[in-house]
Design an enzyme around this catalytic site. Structure first.
Site, PDB file in Angstrom:
ATOM      1  N   CYS A   2     -63.555  12.384   6.419  1.00 32.23           N
ATOM      2  CA  CYS A   2     -64.628  12.400   5.012  1.00 32.23           C
ATOM      3  C   CYS A   2     -64.156  12.509   4.078  1.00 32.23           C
ATOM      4  CB  CYS A   2     -64.596  14.378   4.845  1.00 32.23           C
ATOM      5  SG  CYS A   2     -64.898  15.175   6.465  1.00 32.23           S
ATOM      6  N   ARG A  32     -64.321   5.229   4.360  1.00 34.91           N
ATOM      7  CA  ARG A  32     -64.176   6.066   5.121  1.00 34.91           C
ATOM      8  C   ARG A  32     -63.324   6.691   6.264  1.00 34.91           C
ATOM      9  NH1 ARG A  32     -59.752   8.577   1.100  1.00 34.91           N
ATOM     10  NH2 ARG A  32     -59.543  10.532   2.651  1.00 34.91           N
ATOM     11  N   TRP A  82     -67.381  13.003   8.193  1.00 33.76           N
ATOM     12  CA  TRP A  82     -66.871  12.265   9.575  1.00 33.76           C
ATOM     13  C   TRP A  82     -66.464  13.693  10.701  1.00 33.76           C
ATOM     14  CZ3 TRP A  82     -62.846  12.666  12.994  1.00 33.76           C
ATOM     15  CH2 TRP A  82     -62.919  10.862  13.809  1.00 33.76           C
ATOM     16  N   ASN A 108     -62.928  18.854   3.547  1.00 33.18           N
ATOM     17  CA  ASN A 108     -62.532  17.599   4.229  1.00 33.18           C
ATOM     18  C   ASN A 108     -61.593  18.334   5.016  1.00 33.18           C
ATOM     19  OD1 ASN A 108     -61.631  15.612   5.582  1.00 33.18           O
ATOM     20  ND2 ASN A 108     -60.157  15.207   3.840  1.00 33.18           N
ATOM     21  N   GLY A 109     -61.404  18.344   6.322  1.00 28.56           N
ATOM     22  CA  GLY A 109     -59.984  18.849   7.498  1.00 28.56           C
ATOM     23  C   GLY A 109     -60.742  19.797   8.202  1.00 28.56           C
ATOM     24  N   GLU A 499     -51.344  -6.465  17.151  1.00 25.45           N
ATOM     25  CA  GLU A 499     -51.895  -6.789  16.169  1.00 25.45           C
ATOM     26  C   GLU A 499     -52.768  -7.399  16.795  1.00 25.45           C
ATOM     27  OE1 GLU A 499     -52.759  -4.828  14.324  1.00 25.45           O
ATOM     28  OE2 GLU A 499     -53.762  -5.928  12.677  1.00 25.45           O
ATOM     29  N   LYS A 503     -56.650  -5.499  16.984  1.00 23.16           N
ATOM     30  CA  LYS A 503     -58.531  -6.132  16.272  1.00 23.16           C
ATOM     31  C   LYS A 503     -59.545  -6.395  16.507  1.00 23.16           C
ATOM     32  CE  LYS A 503     -56.766  -4.535  12.979  1.00 23.16           C
ATOM     33  NZ  LYS A 503     -55.384  -4.171  12.450  1.00 23.16           N
ATOM     34  N   GLU A 506     -60.566  -2.962  18.322  1.00 20.15           N
ATOM     35  CA  GLU A 506     -61.348  -2.173  17.623  1.00 20.15           C
ATOM     36  C   GLU A 506     -62.812  -2.488  16.285  1.00 20.15           C
ATOM     37  OE1 GLU A 506     -58.731  -0.859  13.792  1.00 20.15           O
ATOM     38  OE2 GLU A 506     -58.247  -2.765  13.512  1.00 20.15           O
ATOM     39  N   HIS A 522     -44.082  -8.440  35.484  1.00 18.04           N
ATOM     40  CA  HIS A 522     -43.591  -7.502  36.052  1.00 18.04           C
ATOM     41  C   HIS A 522     -44.951  -6.741  35.886  1.00 18.04           C
ATOM     42  CE1 HIS A 522     -39.495  -7.109  35.372  1.00 18.04           C
ATOM     43  NE2 HIS A 522     -39.867  -8.496  34.446  1.00 18.04           N
ATOM     44  N   LYS A 625     -61.222   4.879   8.292  1.00 22.67           N
ATOM     45  CA  LYS A 625     -60.028   4.185   7.100  1.00 22.67           C
ATOM     46  C   LYS A 625     -59.096   5.740   7.085  1.00 22.67           C
ATOM     47  CE  LYS A 625     -58.288   0.803   5.253  1.00 22.67           C
ATOM     48  NZ  LYS A 625     -57.999  -0.411   5.486  1.00 22.67           N
TER      49      LYS A 625
HETATM   50  C1  F6R Z   1     -56.331  -0.678  12.258  1.00 17.92           C
HETATM   51  C2  F6R Z   1     -55.786   0.542  11.516  1.00 17.92           C
HETATM   52  C3  F6R Z   1     -55.449   1.493  11.948  1.00 17.92           C
HETATM   53  C4  F6R Z   1     -53.927   2.396  11.411  1.00 17.92           C
HETATM   54  C5  F6R Z   1     -53.433   3.532  11.084  1.00 17.92           C
HETATM   55  C6  F6R Z   1     -52.892   4.346  10.724  1.00 17.92           C
HETATM   56  O1  F6R Z   1     -56.988  -1.627  12.164  1.00 17.92           O
HETATM   57  O2  F6R Z   1     -56.755   0.339  10.234  1.00 17.92           O
HETATM   58  O3  F6R Z   1     -54.248   1.705  12.947  1.00 17.92           O
HETATM   59  O4  F6R Z   1     -53.493   0.939  10.768  1.00 17.92           O
HETATM   60  O5  F6R Z   1     -54.760   4.303  11.262  1.00 17.92           O
HETATM   61  O6  F6R Z   1     -52.902   3.543   8.649  1.00 17.92           O
HETATM   62  P1  F6R Z   1     -52.010   3.767   7.322  1.00 17.92           P
HETATM   63  O7  F6R Z   1     -51.558   2.871   7.153  1.00 17.92           O
HETATM   64  O8  F6R Z   1     -53.641   4.405   6.353  1.00 17.92           O
HETATM   65  O9  F6R Z   1     -51.628   5.139   7.749  1.00 17.92           O
END
Ligand code: F6R
Length: 630
Positions: A2, A32, A82, A108-109, A499, A503, A506, A522, A625
């Site tokens: 949120c 966010r 959210w 928020n929460g 990683e 990417k 997601e 394995h 985010k």
């Molecule tokens: C992937 C991504 C997430 C964040 C994770 C941690 O692209 O953005 O996997 O890396 O949620 O977020 P932070 O770094 O804000 O703690």
């Protein structure tokens, strides 16, 4: 998750600015992730709070307000939701309004005792339209505010919010406006972010500084379990019992509103990948003294304490944890102490062995990830020191850590983390080299050599961006219909493979799996069938030849089974040229620096794939985010 904005100005000027600030702020907090949006406004003479809310994009709310304008006001609150509690629809969107219409509230929460509170309120005749915990808080606050009016003869929203906050369990930031006090906005926070923006004749509240950076760069942190009351001329902070807090930390935001705009790029993700050379260069800036030695005085841990450290545990989630995994290879090699990397949400539940000599490194772009925050709190309770590597000033994780090393990647808006990843690796490397310096585990000239290698990386990342973009775009187009991808790497290439896989899954919604190339035989090799695309990070043969040869063997094995191989390899590598179907070339660099360049084509590949599929690359479905709940 949120997004929250609050704005208060003088009650003398009733105008459109409160609505403008709320909508502007919500626009900047869109990154966010959210599924509905709403605003509440108050002004002298209003009979009840003016509010509007709509499910879907912020533009739905804006269109609704354009069609049916809202009144001028003196204070306002805005929210992007959210959903955690109740499905995303108009009714569940915020604000929620008290039974008598006097108070508007956003949140928020997650309120864990909402069911009991609702039950008690229902017994008193309160009715509920939504299935949210927030409506429960709005009704409860309305009741408490009225009790205060009855007992004292005048409204006191600040006191009412504090009293309400004391009754809530769970995580929350709440903001409220009351039509009887149209010059103020009151907020309270527990395990959820809230920052104050300090203006001239106006003040702001926001989930993060992006909410108000277009209006002021002067900001103030709010501590855990603190409440705040802003008016046009004043900011008052107390604890939930009403005791004044006078030592709130002020700071100046180091970036301006334009840094959080697309600046001509198609998407934020595109822009942020192209900002990686600057993110790396800026994260290195100001970290060396006149002799070229590392100077990390800013982290606030004495060199003596660093010298005592005998183990590091990196806690983080998602992309940040992969940056931590890369750092493990470097720090163990340079400092010769064990480095564990643990997903923050697993950490505290396994009873980790922590001593005062264990350094916990919490890596987080947002500084608000609840899992990481909980992990660091657990570590501090056990007596360990916590150092945060963070990109967001004024956020909770650095505030609750013993020390902080900021990454200077600038605001990261796209949900998928890109430039923060490279900046996190650089900051972790600086920490490793600093530890090597204070512990004397490396010669000074060796440390300087690594620093020089780091300093050369912005130009090498730029080279990848300048030379590989078209090859990557072509590869993405040709594979747009692929059902799944495998990513393989060894040594530092292993976290990069994970990683790259993250990417792609997601933002392009393609099933991907990243794993250590050595694991192939394995199990995962069973997945390889003709045409299966496999992305392989190939280490330089100038590093450990053995590693290079083993990865090339893995490529041969999957090729023999008909796989389509994309290699990320060092320029001029004849084996990559020979065995791979496509090669994304990396400029020559030391092995430990290679993740900083290898990840770039993988980020571009995911971006292109998502664009080719017509997806919204900046706001992938279901993701937020900043993950501010556990
Ligand atoms: C992937 C991504 C997430 C964040 C994770 C941690 O692209 O953005 O996997 O890396 O949620 O977020 P932070 O770094 O804000 O703690």
């Amino acid at each position: 998750m949120c997004g929250i904005v609050g704005y208060a100005s003088s009650t003398q000027t009733v105008c459109g600015k409160p609505l403008e600030v709320c909508l502007q702020g919500l626009g900047r907090l869109e990154y966010r992730g959210y599924d509905s949006a709403g605003v509440a406004l108050v002004a002298p003479g209003m009979k009840s709070v003016a509010w509007r809310k709509k499910s879907g994009r912020l533009s739905n709310l804006v269109q609704d307000i354009e069609a049916q304008p809202m009144p001028d006001a003196t204070a306002g609150i805005g929210h992007t939701r959210w959903a955690t509690n109740g499905e995303p629809n108009d009714v569940n969107a915020h604000p929620h309004i008290s039974q008598d219409g006097n108070i508007g509230l956003i949140h928020n929460g997650i309120i864990e005792n909402a069911a009991q509170l609702k039950f008690d309120l229902q017994a008193e005749g309160y009715t509920f339209a939504s299935s949210t915990d927030t409506e429960v808080v709005a009704k409860l606050l309305g009741k408490i505010a009225n009790e205060i009016v009855e007992s004292t003869g005048s409204p006191d929203l600040f006191k009412a919010v504090r009293r309400t906050a004391r009754m809530l369990t769970g995580a929350f930031t709440i903001l409220a406006v009351d039509v009887r006090q149209p010059g103020i906005v009151v907020g309270a926070r527990h395990d959820s972010p809230l920052v104050v923006g300090l203006g001239e004749g106006e003040n702001f509240l926001g989930s993060d500084v992006a909410a108000f950076v277009a209006y002021t760069k002067e900001a103030m942190e709010l501590g855990q379990d603190e409440a705040v009351c802003i008016s046009g001329s004043q900011v008052e902070v107390t604890d939930f019992d009403g005791n004044q807090v006078t030592d709130s930390k002020r700071f100046t935001v180091t970036w301006d509103a334009s840094a959080a705009q697309k600046g001509g790029w198609d998407s934020y993700m595109d822009k942020e990948i192209h900002e990686e050379p600057t993110a790396v260069a800026d994260t290195l800036l100001g970290r060396f003294d006149a002799n070229g030695d590392l100077n990390l005085d800013e982290v606030r841990i004495a060199p003596e304490t660093f010298r005592q450290i005998d183990k590091i545990i990196i806690v983080a989630c998602g992309t940040a944890s992969y940056a931590g995994l890369v750092a493990k290879y470097a720090i163990e090699h340079w400092v010769r102490i064990p480095v564990e990397v643990e997903l923050a949400h697993e950490f505290r539940y396994r009873d980790p062995i922590l001593t005062p000599r264990t350094l916990i490194v919490a890596i987080s772009q947002s500084g608000e990830t609840m899992d990481t925050l909980m992990a660091l709190r657990h570590a501090r309770e056990q007596g360990s020191q916590v150092l945060a590597i963070c990109n967001t000033q004024g956020s909770t994780i650095p505030r609750e850590s013993d020390a902080v090393l900021y990454t200077h990647a600038g605001p990261e808006i796209a949900v998928a983390s890109t430039k923060a990843f490279v900046a996190q690796i650089v900051a972790s490397y600086l920490l490793g080299l600093y530890l090597a310096q204070v512990k004397g585990t490396m010669f000074r000239d060796e440390i300087h050599q690594h620093v020089d290698s780091l300093k050369a990386m912005p130009q090498k990342i730029q080279q990848v961006l300048d030379t590989q973009t078209e090859t990557v775009a072509r590869a993405a187009k040709s594979l747009v219909n692929a059902k799944s991808f495998l990513f393989l790497g060894r040594h530092v290439g292993y976290p990069v493979a994970m990683e790259g896989a993250l990417k792609l899954k997601e933002i392009a919604y393609t099933f991907t799996e990243g794993f250590a190339a050595g694991e192939l035989k394995h199990g995962p090799i069973a997945l390889v069938e003709p045409g299966e695309p496999i992305v392989v990070i190939v280490p330089s043969s100038r590093g450990r030849d053995l590693l290079h040869n083993k990865v090339i063997s893995a490529i041969e094995e999957v090729k023999a089974r008909g796989a389509f191989v994309i290699a990320v390899a060092e320029e001029g590598d004849p084996d990559a040229e020979r065995y791979a179907d496509v090669v994304f070339w990396r400029p020559a660099c030391p092995t430990l620096m290679s993740p900083l360049v290898d990840v770039v084509p993988l980020q571009l590949f995911a971006l292109d794939m998502a664009k080719d599929k017509g997806l919204d690359v900046d706001k992938p479905r279901n993701l937020a985010k900043s993950v501010t709940v556990e």
